[in-house]
Write a protein that holds these residues in place. Structure first.
Motif, PDB file in Angstrom:
ATOM      1  N   PRO A  46       0.815  -1.222   0.000  1.00  0.00           N
ATOM      2  CA  PRO A  46       0.000   0.000   0.000  1.00  0.00           C
ATOM      3  C   PRO A  46       0.851   1.277   0.000  1.00  0.00           C
ATOM      4  O   PRO A  46       0.473   2.261  -0.626  1.00  0.00           O
ATOM      5  CB  PRO A  46      -0.823  -0.132   1.284  1.00  0.00           C
ATOM      6  N   SER A  47       2.001   1.249   0.643  1.00  0.00           N
ATOM      7  CA  SER A  47       2.834   2.462   0.681  1.00  0.00           C
ATOM      8  C   SER A  47       3.564   2.700  -0.638  1.00  0.00           C
ATOM      9  O   SER A  47       3.892   3.849  -0.960  1.00  0.00           O
ATOM     10  CB  SER A  47       3.838   2.395   1.834  1.00  0.00           C
ATOM     11  N   THR A  48       3.823   1.657  -1.423  1.00  0.00           N
ATOM     12  CA  THR A  48       4.503   1.858  -2.704  1.00  0.00           C
ATOM     13  C   THR A  48       3.519   2.027  -3.862  1.00  0.00           C
ATOM     14  O   THR A  48       3.929   2.401  -4.956  1.00  0.00           O
ATOM     15  CB  THR A  48       5.476   0.692  -3.024  1.00  0.00           C
ATOM     16  N   ALA A  49       2.245   1.789  -3.630  1.00  0.00           N
ATOM     17  CA  ALA A  49       1.217   1.980  -4.658  1.00  0.00           C
ATOM     18  C   ALA A  49       0.789   3.447  -4.629  1.00  0.00           C
ATOM     19  O   ALA A  49      -0.284   3.789  -4.159  1.00  0.00           O
ATOM     20  CB  ALA A  49       0.040   1.048  -4.417  1.00  0.00           C
ATOM     21  N   ASP A  50       1.664   4.305  -5.167  1.00  0.00           N
ATOM     22  CA  ASP A  50       1.498   5.750  -5.023  1.00  0.00           C
ATOM     23  C   ASP A  50       0.979   6.468  -6.272  1.00  0.00           C
ATOM     24  O   ASP A  50       1.032   7.693  -6.361  1.00  0.00           O
ATOM     25  CB  ASP A  50       2.816   6.376  -4.570  1.00  0.00           C
ATOM     26  N   THR A  51       0.480   5.707  -7.242  1.00  0.00           N
ATOM     27  CA  THR A  51      -0.154   6.301  -8.424  1.00  0.00           C
ATOM     28  C   THR A  51      -1.429   5.513  -8.714  1.00  0.00           C
ATOM     29  O   THR A  51      -1.592   4.398  -8.231  1.00  0.00           O
ATOM     30  CB  THR A  51       0.770   6.225  -9.665  1.00  0.00           C
ATOM     31  N   PRO A  52      -2.326   6.074  -9.521  1.00  0.00           N
ATOM     32  CA  PRO A  52      -3.555   5.334  -9.843  1.00  0.00           C
ATOM     33  C   PRO A  52      -3.287   3.963 -10.476  1.00  0.00           C
ATOM     34  O   PRO A  52      -3.922   2.970 -10.100  1.00  0.00           O
ATOM     35  CB  PRO A  52      -4.286   6.264 -10.813  1.00  0.00           C
ATOM     36  N   ALA A  53      -2.352   3.876 -11.402  1.00  0.00           N
ATOM     37  CA  ALA A  53      -2.064   2.587 -12.045  1.00  0.00           C
ATOM     38  C   ALA A  53      -1.471   1.594 -11.048  1.00  0.00           C
ATOM     39  O   ALA A  53      -1.786   0.405 -11.091  1.00  0.00           O
ATOM     40  CB  ALA A  53      -1.117   2.786 -13.226  1.00  0.00           C
ATOM     41  N   LYS A  54      -0.641   2.064 -10.152  1.00  0.00           N
ATOM     42  CA  LYS A  54      -0.061   1.171  -9.139  1.00  0.00           C
ATOM     43  C   LYS A  54      -1.127   0.690  -8.161  1.00  0.00           C
ATOM     44  O   LYS A  54      -1.067  -0.445  -7.692  1.00  0.00           O
ATOM     45  CB  LYS A  54       1.075   1.864  -8.392  1.00  0.00           C
ATOM     46  N   ARG A  55      -2.121   1.537  -7.871  1.00  0.00           N
ATOM     47  CA  ARG A  55      -3.206   1.095  -6.995  1.00  0.00           C
ATOM     48  C   ARG A  55      -4.056   0.022  -7.681  1.00  0.00           C
ATOM     49  O   ARG A  55      -4.518  -0.920  -7.041  1.00  0.00           O
ATOM     50  CB  ARG A  55      -4.043   2.276  -6.536  1.00  0.00           C
ATOM     51  N   TYR A  57      -2.805  -2.084  -9.921  1.00  0.00           N
ATOM     52  CA  TYR A  57      -1.926  -3.260  -9.847  1.00  0.00           C
ATOM     53  C   TYR A  57      -2.042  -3.912  -8.469  1.00  0.00           C
ATOM     54  O   TYR A  57      -2.158  -5.134  -8.372  1.00  0.00           O
ATOM     55  CB  TYR A  57      -0.472  -2.860 -10.132  1.00  0.00           C
ATOM     56  N   LEU A  58      -2.009  -3.107  -7.406  1.00  0.00           N
ATOM     57  CA  LEU A  58      -2.106  -3.643  -6.048  1.00  0.00           C
ATOM     58  C   LEU A  58      -3.422  -4.401  -5.851  1.00  0.00           C
ATOM     59  O   LEU A  58      -3.435  -5.495  -5.269  1.00  0.00           O
ATOM     60  CB  LEU A  58      -1.975  -2.528  -5.012  1.00  0.00           C
ATOM     61  N   ALA A  59      -4.516  -3.858  -6.358  1.00  0.00           N
ATOM     62  CA  ALA A  59      -5.812  -4.542  -6.230  1.00  0.00           C
ATOM     63  C   ALA A  59      -5.773  -5.890  -6.956  1.00  0.00           C
ATOM     64  O   ALA A  59      -6.215  -6.908  -6.419  1.00  0.00           O
ATOM     65  CB  ALA A  59      -6.934  -3.667  -6.785  1.00  0.00           C
ATOM     66  N   VAL A  60      -5.212  -5.918  -8.163  1.00  0.00           N
ATOM     67  CA  VAL A  60      -5.118  -7.170  -8.918  1.00  0.00           C
ATOM     68  C   VAL A  60      -4.164  -8.134  -8.210  1.00  0.00           C
ATOM     69  O   VAL A  60      -4.429  -9.341  -8.139  1.00  0.00           O
ATOM     70  CB  VAL A  60      -4.666  -6.906 -10.377  1.00  0.00           C
ATOM     71  N   GLN A  61      -3.079  -7.604  -7.663  1.00  0.00           N
ATOM     72  CA  GLN A  61      -2.131  -8.444  -6.931  1.00  0.00           C
ATOM     73  C   GLN A  61      -2.798  -9.143  -5.750  1.00  0.00           C
ATOM     74  O   GLN A  61      -2.606 -10.340  -5.535  1.00  0.00           O
ATOM     75  CB  GLN A  61      -0.973  -7.569  -6.421  1.00  0.00           C
ATOM     76  N   ILE A  62      -3.615  -8.403  -5.016  1.00  0.00           N
ATOM     77  CA  ILE A  62      -4.322  -9.006  -3.879  1.00  0.00           C
ATOM     78  C   ILE A  62      -5.309 -10.064  -4.361  1.00  0.00           C
ATOM     79  O   ILE A  62      -5.425 -11.134  -3.774  1.00  0.00           O
ATOM     80  CB  ILE A  62      -4.995  -7.916  -3.020  1.00  0.00           C
ATOM     81  N   MET A  63      -6.018  -9.775  -5.458  1.00  0.00           N
ATOM     82  CA  MET A  63      -6.916 -10.782  -6.034  1.00  0.00           C
ATOM     83  C   MET A  63      -6.135 -12.046  -6.387  1.00  0.00           C
ATOM     84  O   MET A  63      -6.601 -13.160  -6.131  1.00  0.00           O
ATOM     85  CB  MET A  63      -7.594 -10.241  -7.291  1.00  0.00           C
ATOM     86  N   TYR A  64      -4.952 -11.871  -6.983  1.00  0.00           N
ATOM     87  CA  TYR A  64      -4.120 -12.997  -7.389  1.00  0.00           C
ATOM     88  C   TYR A  64      -3.639 -13.798  -6.174  1.00  0.00           C
ATOM     89  O   TYR A  64      -3.765 -15.018  -6.139  1.00  0.00           O
ATOM     90  CB  TYR A  64      -2.924 -12.476  -8.198  1.00  0.00           C
ATOM     91  N   ILE A  65      -3.117 -13.101  -5.174  1.00  0.00           N
ATOM     92  CA  ILE A  65      -2.600 -13.783  -3.985  1.00  0.00           C
ATOM     93  C   ILE A  65      -3.715 -14.518  -3.246  1.00  0.00           C
ATOM     94  O   ILE A  65      -3.544 -15.652  -2.794  1.00  0.00           O
ATOM     95  CB  ILE A  65      -1.888 -12.785  -3.047  1.00  0.00           C
ATOM     96  N   GLU A  66      -4.879 -13.887  -3.143  1.00  0.00           N
ATOM     97  CA  GLU A  66      -6.014 -14.498  -2.448  1.00  0.00           C
ATOM     98  C   GLU A  66      -6.775 -15.485  -3.323  1.00  0.00           C
ATOM     99  O   GLU A  66      -7.641 -16.207  -2.836  1.00  0.00           O
ATOM    100  CB  GLU A  66      -6.980 -13.405  -1.972  1.00  0.00           C
ATOM    101  N   ASN A  67      -6.474 -15.474  -4.629  1.00  0.00           N
ATOM    102  CA  ASN A  67      -7.196 -16.282  -5.606  1.00  0.00           C
ATOM    103  C   ASN A  67      -8.702 -16.056  -5.482  1.00  0.00           C
ATOM    104  O   ASN A  67      -9.502 -16.985  -5.469  1.00  0.00           O
ATOM    105  CB  ASN A  67      -6.862 -17.770  -5.484  1.00  0.00           C
ATOM    106  N   ASN A  68      -9.051 -14.772  -5.380  1.00  0.00           N
ATOM    107  CA  ASN A  68     -10.441 -14.393  -5.162  1.00  0.00           C
ATOM    108  C   ASN A  68     -10.673 -13.019  -5.774  1.00  0.00           C
ATOM    109  O   ASN A  68     -10.183 -12.017  -5.246  1.00  0.00           O
ATOM    110  CB  ASN A  68     -10.735 -14.380  -3.659  1.00  0.00           C
ATOM    111  N   THR A  69     -11.409 -12.969  -6.871  1.00  0.00           N
ATOM    112  CA  THR A  69     -11.662 -11.686  -7.526  1.00  0.00           C
ATOM    113  C   THR A  69     -12.709 -10.853  -6.796  1.00  0.00           C
ATOM    114  O   THR A  69     -12.837  -9.661  -7.062  1.00  0.00           O
ATOM    115  CB  THR A  69     -12.107 -11.890  -8.989  1.00  0.00           C
ATOM    116  N   ASP A  70     -13.446 -11.454  -5.889  1.00  0.00           N
ATOM    117  CA  ASP A  70     -14.467 -10.707  -5.151  1.00  0.00           C
ATOM    118  C   ASP A  70     -13.877  -9.853  -4.040  1.00  0.00           C
ATOM    119  O   ASP A  70     -14.503  -8.903  -3.592  1.00  0.00           O
ATOM    120  CB  ASP A  70     -15.497 -11.662  -4.536  1.00  0.00           C
ATOM    121  N   VAL A  71     -12.640 -10.182  -3.602  1.00  0.00           N
ATOM    122  CA  VAL A  71     -12.059  -9.546  -2.427  1.00  0.00           C
ATOM    123  C   VAL A  71     -11.964  -8.018  -2.560  1.00  0.00           C
ATOM    124  O   VAL A  71     -12.199  -7.315  -1.594  1.00  0.00           O
ATOM    125  CB  VAL A  71     -10.694 -10.191  -2.061  1.00  0.00           C
ATOM    126  N   LEU A  72     -11.667  -7.504  -3.739  1.00  0.00           N
ATOM    127  CA  LEU A  72     -11.558  -6.051  -3.937  1.00  0.00           C
ATOM    128  C   LEU A  72     -12.358  -5.570  -5.144  1.00  0.00           C
ATOM    129  O   LEU A  72     -12.028  -4.545  -5.724  1.00  0.00           O
ATOM    130  CB  LEU A  72     -10.085  -5.656  -4.112  1.00  0.00           C
TER     131      LEU A  72
END
Length: 141
Positions: A46-55, A57-72
């Protein structure tokens, strides 16, 4: 077929919910099975996701890690709507990310989101180049 990953000394790797840290020597790992895998250089916080595109990416990264597209889902759609509104030229990349998410290829969605980060960087650099410089004293000449 196993995924081959080579780690530099001290490099970290996320496998599932575990962080693996390499020792002081180069290491080669062969990973079999289904688990999210990310190299340290590909992980945003969250601290390195400092632009709209990085945010995005972070949302997709969390979906990938959790293997759950509903999470965010709600936050993700808010982020992409803001991005497309601010920069309509990002629509093609956003469509690719959306398609990758809908087809369940979340690692591919991360790669597309990386392209979005690069595109955003290019837009910002081009805007900075085209911005007219003001006189040093702030007065119009």
């Amino acid at each position: 077929m196993a995924l081959k990953v080579e780690l530099k000394p001290g490099e970290k790797l996320l496998v599932g919910n575990c962080i693996i840290t390499n020792s002081e020597q180069r290491t080669r790992l062969f990973i079999e099975g289904q688990a999210p895998i990310l190299r340290e250089k590909d992980i945003l916080t969250p601290s390195t996701a400092d632009t709209p595109a990085k945010r995005i990416y972070l949302a997709v990264q969390i979906m990938y890690i959790e293997n759950n597209t509903d999470v965010l889902r709600q936050e993700y759609f808010s982020l992409i709507n803001d991005m497309v509104t601010a920069a309509p030229s990002t629509t093609a990349i956003i469509d690719r990310i959306n398609n990758d998410i809908l087809t369940g290829t979340l690692y591919k969605a991360l790669k597309s989101a990386k392209q979005l980060i690069q595109y955003e960087r290019d837009l910002i650099e081009n805007a900075a180049i085209r911005r007219p410089s003001l006189p040093a004293d702030g007065q119009d000449s």
